[in-house]
Design a protein around this motif. Structure first.
Motif, PDB file in Angstrom:
ATOM      1  N   SER A  31       0.834  -1.196   0.000  1.00 42.84           N
ATOM      2  CA  SER A  31       0.000   0.000   0.000  1.00 42.84           C
ATOM      3  C   SER A  31       0.872   1.252   0.000  1.00 42.84           C
ATOM      4  N   ALA A  32       1.880   1.257   0.864  1.00 42.82           N
ATOM      5  CA  ALA A  32       2.730   2.447   0.972  1.00 42.82           C
ATOM      6  C   ALA A  32       3.466   2.716  -0.331  1.00 42.82           C
ATOM      7  N   LEU A  33       3.994   1.654  -0.953  1.00 45.81           N
ATOM      8  CA  LEU A  33       4.743   1.876  -2.199  1.00 45.81           C
ATOM      9  C   LEU A  33       3.811   2.306  -3.326  1.00 45.81           C
ATOM     10  N   SER A  34       2.580   1.760  -3.353  1.00 45.44           N
ATOM     11  CA  SER A  34       1.615   2.223  -4.353  1.00 45.44           C
ATOM     12  C   SER A  34       1.273   3.687  -4.122  1.00 45.44           C
ATOM     13  N   LEU A  35       1.220   4.082  -2.843  1.00 43.24           N
ATOM     14  CA  LEU A  35       0.920   5.484  -2.535  1.00 43.24           C
ATOM     15  C   LEU A  35       2.049   6.390  -3.029  1.00 43.24           C
ATOM     16  N   VAL A  36       3.299   5.937  -2.908  1.00 37.45           N
ATOM     17  CA  VAL A  36       4.418   6.716  -3.449  1.00 37.45           C
ATOM     18  C   VAL A  36       4.240   6.900  -4.951  1.00 37.45           C
ATOM     19  N   ALA A  37       3.859   5.821  -5.646  1.00 39.81           N
ATOM     20  CA  ALA A  37       3.645   5.907  -7.097  1.00 39.81           C
ATOM     21  C   ALA A  37       2.527   6.904  -7.403  1.00 39.81           C
ATOM     22  N   THR A  38       1.433   6.844  -6.616  1.00 45.88           N
ATOM     23  CA  THR A  38       0.328   7.786  -6.827  1.00 45.88           C
ATOM     24  C   THR A  38       0.813   9.218  -6.688  1.00 45.88           C
ATOM     25  N   PHE A  39       1.643   9.463  -5.673  1.00 44.00           N
ATOM     26  CA  PHE A  39       2.133  10.820  -5.459  1.00 44.00           C
ATOM     27  C   PHE A  39       2.976  11.292  -6.632  1.00 44.00           C
ATOM     28  N   PHE A  40       3.783  10.378  -7.191  1.00 39.94           N
ATOM     29  CA  PHE A  40       4.607  10.766  -8.344  1.00 39.94           C
ATOM     30  C   PHE A  40       3.729  11.114  -9.543  1.00 39.94           C
ATOM     31  N   PHE A  41       2.715  10.291  -9.814  1.00 41.49           N
ATOM     32  CA  PHE A  41       1.863  10.580 -10.964  1.00 41.49           C
ATOM     33  C   PHE A  41       1.073  11.872 -10.736  1.00 41.49           C
ATOM     34  N   LEU A  42       0.654  12.104  -9.486  1.00 45.34           N
ATOM     35  CA  LEU A  42      -0.043  13.358  -9.196  1.00 45.34           C
ATOM     36  C   LEU A  42       0.893  14.542  -9.388  1.00 45.34           C
ATOM     37  N   ALA A  43       2.159  14.374  -9.013  1.00 44.61           N
ATOM     38  CA  ALA A  43       3.124  15.459  -9.252  1.00 44.61           C
ATOM     39  C   ALA A  43       3.206  15.761 -10.745  1.00 44.61           C
ATOM     40  N   GLY A  44       3.113  14.711 -11.570  1.00 46.08           N
ATOM     41  CA  GLY A  44       3.086  14.929 -13.024  1.00 46.08           C
ATOM     42  C   GLY A  44       1.905  15.777 -13.444  1.00 46.08           C
ATOM     43  N   THR A  45       0.711  15.486 -12.898  1.00 44.85           N
ATOM     44  CA  THR A  45      -0.440  16.316 -13.272  1.00 44.85           C
ATOM     45  C   THR A  45      -0.290  17.733 -12.741  1.00 44.85           C
ATOM     46  N   TYR A  46       0.378  17.894 -11.597  1.00 41.58           N
ATOM     47  CA  TYR A  46       0.615  19.252 -11.090  1.00 41.58           C
ATOM     48  C   TYR A  46       1.472  20.039 -12.079  1.00 41.58           C
ATOM     49  N   VAL A  47       2.477  19.362 -12.655  1.00 41.01           N
ATOM     50  CA  VAL A  47       3.319  20.057 -13.635  1.00 41.01           C
ATOM     51  C   VAL A  47       2.486  20.456 -14.848  1.00 41.01           C
ATOM     52  N   LEU A  48       1.572  19.579 -15.267  1.00 41.33           N
ATOM     53  CA  LEU A  48       0.701  19.929 -16.393  1.00 41.33           C
ATOM     54  C   LEU A  48      -0.166  21.142 -16.069  1.00 41.33           C
ATOM     55  N   LEU A  49      -0.461  21.349 -14.778  1.00 44.86           N
ATOM     56  CA  LEU A  49      -1.240  22.519 -14.361  1.00 44.86           C
ATOM     57  C   LEU A  49      -0.332  23.716 -14.083  1.00 44.86           C
ATOM     58  N   LEU A  50       0.918  23.638 -14.501  1.00 44.89           N
ATOM     59  CA  LEU A  50       1.903  24.724 -14.337  1.00 44.89           C
ATOM     60  C   LEU A  50       2.222  25.013 -12.879  1.00 44.89           C
ATOM     61  N   ALA A  51       2.005  24.023 -11.992  1.00 42.00           N
ATOM     62  CA  ALA A  51       2.344  24.223 -10.583  1.00 42.00           C
ATOM     63  C   ALA A  51       3.675  23.523 -10.323  1.00 42.00           C
ATOM     64  N   HIS A  52       4.735  24.051 -10.919  1.00 45.96           N
ATOM     65  CA  HIS A  52       6.023  23.356 -10.834  1.00 45.96           C
ATOM     66  C   HIS A  52       6.520  23.253  -9.404  1.00 45.96           C
ATOM     67  N   THR A  53       6.395  24.372  -8.672  1.00 46.82           N
ATOM     68  CA  THR A  53       6.923  24.388  -7.308  1.00 46.82           C
ATOM     69  C   THR A  53       6.191  23.390  -6.429  1.00 46.82           C
ATOM     70  N   ILE A  54       4.864  23.376  -6.562  1.00 44.11           N
ATOM     71  CA  ILE A  54       4.085  22.454  -5.734  1.00 44.11           C
ATOM     72  C   ILE A  54       4.414  21.011  -6.122  1.00 44.11           C
ATOM     73  N   ALA A  55       4.681  20.781  -7.411  1.00 47.33           N
ATOM     74  CA  ALA A  55       5.034  19.422  -7.837  1.00 47.33           C
ATOM     75  C   ALA A  55       6.340  18.974  -7.183  1.00 47.33           C
ATOM     76  N   VAL A  56       7.324  19.887  -7.148  1.00 49.18           N
ATOM     77  CA  VAL A  56       8.593  19.544  -6.496  1.00 49.18           C
ATOM     78  C   VAL A  56       8.382  19.309  -5.009  1.00 49.18           C
ATOM     79  N   LEU A  57       7.561  20.179  -4.385  1.00 49.12           N
ATOM     80  CA  LEU A  57       7.278  20.005  -2.958  1.00 49.12           C
ATOM     81  C   LEU A  57       6.569  18.683  -2.712  1.00 49.12           C
ATOM     82  N   GLN A  58       5.678  18.332  -3.626  1.00 46.78           N
ATOM     83  CA  GLN A  58       4.949  17.068  -3.497  1.00 46.78           C
ATOM     84  C   GLN A  58       5.926  15.893  -3.457  1.00 46.78           C
ATOM     85  N   VAL A  59       6.892  15.902  -4.392  1.00 43.36           N
ATOM     86  CA  VAL A  59       7.849  14.795  -4.442  1.00 43.36           C
ATOM     87  C   VAL A  59       8.740  14.819  -3.205  1.00 43.36           C
ATOM     88  N   LEU A  60       9.190  16.033  -2.815  1.00 40.06           N
ATOM     89  CA  LEU A  60      10.110  16.111  -1.677  1.00 40.06           C
ATOM     90  C   LEU A  60       9.416  15.746  -0.376  1.00 40.06           C
TER      91      LEU A  60
END
Lengths: 169, 100
Positions: A31-60
């Protein structure tokens, strides 16, 4: 079909799949590792929404710090074996699934009312939108007091975590 | 260009999956992870509307949500450890002292 559309649907499908894995997998580590994957893919959609900083914060912060904390707790409590999580159909589970599906139907109904594509922006504005500089300027001028309050909240959380988790102080 | 409603639909789907997990799963840690999933879905909504309106205030909200989630994870996992230490289980059905 341009690259943005393709990337959005790829990220959306992968995020939904890995979110399903979070719920469906029987061991907490999966579950935890799948959640990490979800967070990475969500960071990708954040970048598509031009929220680069939030995407980096999401990953970090999310995929980095919070999930390491989760994995650390799983390791600490030695939760590798499933705790008798039987795939039984109970009244509570059926009711939960019904509630989730009906909430989704309601939200989808509301969300479909949001018409149109994102606002078009001038090139100069577009280059600035979502950058660290723009975020910092808004954060440290308009939202300075909430920002300081959040730092206080984090301090309280650190102290609270120590007080709660420590057996004896 | 992807319409804003698609982003919002994705966020709604993720939120409902998180809610399903909170309602259905019995392991307190997994329930916790599903709460994080719901917080992320709300973040996606904030960012989608920020892009929709060309206004960066939504980014500020997402930033605060991330900070609060970090605090919540620290406290929540401390509570999970304390509960596991005193009860020896993480099944939320077995932890019912405050039910009566």
């Amino acid at each position: 079909m341009n690259a943005e559309v393709v990337l959005f649907y790829a990220f959306a499908v992968l995020a939904l799949l890995s979110a399903g894995m979070v719920i469906a997998s029987r061991s907490p580590i999966n579950s935890a590792l799948s959640l990490v994957a979800t967070f990475f893919f969500l960071a990708g959609t954040y970048v598509l929404l031009l929220a680069h900083t939030i995407a980096v914060l999401q990953v970090l912060v999310y995929a980095g710090a919070i999930m390491v904390l989760f994995l650390f707790v799983i390791m600490l409590l030695n939760l590798t074996e499933t705790e008798g999580e039987r795939a039984k159909v109970t009244f509570g589970r059926v009711a939960g699934a019904l509630a989730a599906v009906s909430l989704f139907a309601l939200l989808a109904l509301v969300v479909m009312g949001v018409k149109g594509a994102p606002t078009a922006m001038a090139t100069a504005e577009l280059a600035r939108f979502g950058t660290l500089a723009a975020l910092g300027q808004t954060l440290y001028t308009e939202w300075l007091l909430p920002f300081e309050a959040v730092s206080l909240l984090l301090l309280v959380a650190i102290v609270g975590a120590v007080v709660v988790a420590k057996a004896r102080i | 260009m992807v319409p804003t409603s698609n982003y919002l639909l994705l966020a709604a789907a993720l939120f409902c999956m998180g809610m399903l997990g909170v309602l259905v799963r019995r392991n307190a840690l997994v329930v916790f992870m599903c709460v994080e999933l719901m917080l992320n879905a709300s973040n996606l909504t904030f960012l989608a509307f920020a892009r929709h309106r060309g206004d960066m205030t939504g980014h500020i909200s997402a930033f605060f949500v991330i900070a609060v989630a970090a605090a919540e994870a620290a406290i929540g996992l401390a509570i999970v450890i304390a509960v596991f230490r005193s009860r020896g289980t993480l099944n939320v059905d077995d932890i019912r002292t405050m039910r009566h």
